[in-house]
Design an enzyme around this catalytic site. Sequence first.
Site, PDB file in Angstrom:
ATOM      1  N   ASP A  92      27.194  51.079  67.639  1.00  7.43           N
ATOM      2  CA  ASP A  92      27.053  49.461  67.888  1.00  7.43           C
ATOM      3  C   ASP A  92      28.333  49.173  68.632  1.00  7.43           C
ATOM      4  O   ASP A  92      29.409  49.041  68.262  1.00  7.43           O
ATOM      5  CB  ASP A  92      27.141  48.477  66.696  1.00  7.43           C
ATOM      6  CG  ASP A  92      25.908  48.798  65.876  1.00  7.43           C
ATOM      7  OD1 ASP A  92      25.189  49.930  65.991  1.00  7.43           O
ATOM      8  OD2 ASP A  92      25.497  47.823  65.129  1.00  7.43           O
ATOM      9  N   LYS A 154      22.044  43.494  70.231  1.00  7.84           N
ATOM     10  CA  LYS A 154      22.574  43.077  69.159  1.00  7.84           C
ATOM     11  C   LYS A 154      23.360  41.524  69.476  1.00  7.84           C
ATOM     12  O   LYS A 154      23.942  41.506  70.366  1.00  7.84           O
ATOM     13  CB  LYS A 154      23.427  43.801  68.604  1.00  7.84           C
ATOM     14  CG  LYS A 154      24.091  43.587  66.884  1.00  7.84           C
ATOM     15  CD  LYS A 154      24.981  44.557  66.529  1.00  7.84           C
ATOM     16  CE  LYS A 154      25.664  44.132  65.423  1.00  7.84           C
ATOM     17  NZ  LYS A 154      26.576  45.061  64.762  1.00  7.84           N
ATOM     18  N   LYS A 183      18.590  43.644  66.962  1.00  2.00           N
ATOM     19  CA  LYS A 183      19.409  43.387  65.834  1.00  2.00           C
ATOM     20  C   LYS A 183      20.213  42.285  65.601  1.00  2.00           C
ATOM     21  O   LYS A 183      20.703  41.766  66.556  1.00  2.00           O
ATOM     22  CB  LYS A 183      20.190  44.600  65.709  1.00  2.00           C
ATOM     23  CG  LYS A 183      21.277  44.469  64.566  1.00  2.00           C
ATOM     24  CD  LYS A 183      22.409  45.730  64.346  1.00  2.00           C
ATOM     25  CE  LYS A 183      23.227  45.731  62.941  1.00  2.00           C
ATOM     26  NZ  LYS A 183      24.162  46.926  62.932  1.00  2.00           N
TER      27      LYS A 183
END
Length: 224
Positions: A92, A154, A183
């Site tokens: 991430d 995300k 996400k």
Amino acid sequence: MNSKDLAKYIDHTILAQNATQEQIQKLCDEALEYKFCSVCVNSSYVPFAHERLKDTTVKVCAVVGFPLGAMISEAKAFEASKAVESGAKEIDMVINVGLVKNKDFASVKQDIAKVQKACGSALLKVIFETCLLSKDEIKKVAEICRDLKVGFVKTSTGFSTGGATVEDVKLMKETVGDICQVKASGGVRSYETAMEMINAGATRIGTSSGIAIVSGSSNEKASY
């Protein structure tokens, strides 16, 4: 959605700068017990988490360039490559928000692409920090991610001025379509909020409140 199904959406997370090895061990044990999708940790804890979780279904996810995203791209790429080498299956990364504000979208794309290359076969999730971006900027970065075919877009680090919102999750999903997944992270601390994000298009939830979520309660004191 029952707790067993919901658990598959959750990246069980500890990203505090004072997180201890004992806390990471507890995180891994909880992820195994509740069958969460992954544990999400800072990259220095990847080797430990990998050792705890090898030969299980729980993946290790590492954050890169966290939480500011303002370092040089080569540093992010190196951190990503070392995390993957140490056992991370997902990365991430945080975008460079300043580049977005400068409207230097070519450099934003290059930054993401360098980390994507360093990930190899590991799945890349790109953290926008949506609370700092306009809707047009969110859409533009989502288009870049869509063009690069990253694994996920995300919403947030959980360390800035705001977290995931239903409106931003919807916008991101509408922009990336079926090319990327979404996400939602930052401030997702209850079953109700998690389901709002999933219904808006999220297929992964980043949270330190995974146990509270799957038990149908809430954890308003959580930091992520």
